[in-house]
Design an enzyme around this catalytic site. Structure first.
Site, PDB file in Angstrom:
ATOM      1  N   ASP A 244      12.495 -20.937  12.274  1.00 34.89           N
ATOM      2  CA  ASP A 244      11.554 -19.912  11.813  1.00 34.89           C
ATOM      3  C   ASP A 244      12.058 -19.223  10.559  1.00 34.89           C
ATOM      4  OD1 ASP A 244       9.449 -19.894  13.828  1.00 34.89           O
ATOM      5  OD2 ASP A 244      11.004 -19.230  15.222  1.00 34.89           O
TER       6      ASP A 244
ATOM      7  N   MET B 273       6.971 -18.638   7.623  1.00 31.60           N
ATOM      8  CA  MET B 273       6.158 -17.415   7.679  1.00 31.60           C
ATOM      9  C   MET B 273       6.448 -16.648   6.403  1.00 31.60           C
ATOM     10  SD  MET B 273       6.842 -16.776  11.674  1.00 31.60           S
ATOM     11  CE  MET B 273       8.144 -18.009  11.632  1.00 31.60           C
TER      12      MET B 273
ATOM     13  N   MET C  66      11.271 -16.379   7.818  1.00 31.19           N
ATOM     14  CA  MET C  66      10.438 -15.174   7.618  1.00 31.19           C
ATOM     15  C   MET C  66      10.901 -14.429   6.377  1.00 31.19           C
ATOM     16  SD  MET C  66      10.518 -13.772  11.500  1.00 31.19           S
ATOM     17  CE  MET C  66      10.098 -14.823  12.889  1.00 31.19           C
TER      18      MET C  66
ATOM     19  N   SER D 245      13.446 -22.745  19.660  1.00 35.35           N
ATOM     20  CA  SER D 245      13.479 -21.985  18.411  1.00 35.35           C
ATOM     21  C   SER D 245      14.842 -21.332  18.237  1.00 35.35           C
ATOM     22  CB  SER D 245      12.390 -20.906  18.424  1.00 35.35           C
ATOM     23  OG  SER D 245      12.621 -20.027  17.349  1.00 35.35           O
TER      24      SER D 245
ATOM     25  N   ASP E 211       3.171 -21.884  19.697  1.00 33.37           N
ATOM     26  CA  ASP E 211       4.380 -21.137  19.359  1.00 33.37           C
ATOM     27  C   ASP E 211       4.224 -19.656  19.696  1.00 33.37           C
ATOM     28  OD1 ASP E 211       6.723 -20.211  18.241  1.00 33.37           O
ATOM     29  OD2 ASP E 211       6.159 -20.652  16.163  1.00 33.37           O
TER      30      ASP E 211
ATOM     31  N   MET F  91      -0.483 -20.147  16.758  1.00 35.84           N
ATOM     32  CA  MET F  91       0.376 -19.009  17.126  1.00 35.84           C
ATOM     33  C   MET F  91      -0.209 -18.346  18.378  1.00 35.84           C
ATOM     34  SD  MET F  91       3.016 -18.717  15.086  1.00 35.84           S
ATOM     35  CE  MET F  91       3.598 -17.419  16.146  1.00 35.84           C
TER      36      MET F  91
ATOM     37  N   HIS G 246       9.103 -23.779  10.305  1.00 35.03           N
ATOM     38  CA  HIS G 246       7.886 -22.968  10.344  1.00 35.03           C
ATOM     39  C   HIS G 246       8.034 -21.845   9.320  1.00 35.03           C
ATOM     40  CE1 HIS G 246       5.409 -19.926  13.008  1.00 35.03           C
ATOM     41  NE2 HIS G 246       4.796 -20.207  11.881  1.00 35.03           N
TER      42      HIS G 246
ATOM     43  N   HIS H  71      13.147 -26.019  16.308  1.00 28.70           N
ATOM     44  CA  HIS H  71      12.164 -25.183  15.611  1.00 28.70           C
ATOM     45  C   HIS H  71      12.916 -24.123  14.809  1.00 28.70           C
ATOM     46  CE1 HIS H  71       8.122 -23.549  15.043  1.00 28.70           C
ATOM     47  NE2 HIS H  71       8.655 -22.343  15.196  1.00 28.70           N
TER      48      HIS H  71
END
Ligand code: DX5
Ligand code: ZN
Length: 215
Positions: free
Chosen positions: A35, A68, A37, A8, A175, A137, A66, A33
């Site tokens: 992330d 979020m 957010m 990540s 994850d 998660m 991913h 990966h």
């Protein structure tokens, strides 16, 4: 397939992002990966399209993005343009999940659905055949470096059984808080893809740690 490792980049050194990406390129890792957010779905803001486009330019491995974020449907086309290969949305953020999954796939990406630690896997039963990946998660999303939630093992095993029962070929990704101390047990429970942030980037030797996580 033998399991995949997805470092990540949230835990990478952003002063030397290119160097960290090249390190992953040269390693045995399988995916990047990424992330994203929004400060609404989770209590943290990470980065957006310029960074993802930058990673895509240098990366020699597929991008596992991913999200979020709330209302992910608003940005699916942009994430495809930015270079996402896998696009994962949260079950908790999608009112019309089946439609969201179809939109992701219609743009040529693999579609994933993520579940927060409190969300029951059985809620996915009716879409399991449509998704390419389920992300479990193993921490509450928002930050790297958190403690792994032990209930995840049982959840992964139960999901594996449900995938078999429903005839789904979806991969299981785990994850949060994954590292050398728990990766083997997760693979034994049925995990196919392991995300590792701090375990890789805060390690003394990230390259070697990735090799160990692949064994
Ligand atoms: C957490 C993110 C994770 C995080 C993992 O909200 O979704 O992908 O970067 O980091 P570690 O492996 O340090 O828990
Ligand atoms: Zn993640």
């Amino acid at each position: 397939m033998s399991h995949y490792i997805a470092p990540s980049i949230l835990s990478a050194d952003f002063n030397h992002l290119k160097k960290d990406i090249e390190l992953i390129n040269d390693s045995e890792a399988d995916l990047f990966h990424v992330d994203v957010m929004d400060g609404v779905f989770v209590p943290n803001i990470s980065f957006g399209f310029p960074i993802i486009e930058h990673v895509k330019k240098i990366s020699k491995k597929p991008l596992d993005v991913h999200l979020m974020i709330v209302q992910p449907d608003r940005y699916i086309t942009e994430f495809a343009k930015a270079g996402a290969d896998y696009l994962t949305v949260h079950y908790e953020a999608c009112t019309h999940l089946q439609r969201t999954i179809e939109s992701i796939k219609s743009l040529g990406m693999k579609a994933g659905v993520a579940l927060n630690p409190h969300t029951n896997i059985n809620l996915l039963e009716d879409v399991l055949k449509d998704v390419d990946m389920v992300l479990i998660m193993s921490v509450n999303p928002g930050f790297g470096g958190q403690k792994f939630i032990e209930h995840t093992y049982a959840k992964v095993s139960a999901l594996k059984e449900l995938l078999i029962k429903t005839g789904s070929a979806a991969k299981i990704e785990v994850d949060g808080g994954v590292g050398l101390n728990n990766y083997r047990k997760l693979v034994d429970c049925g995990a196919d893809i392991l995300v590792a942030g701090n375990a890789v980037f805060k390690a003394e030797n990230p390259m070697e740690t990735i090799s160990l996580l692949k064994r």
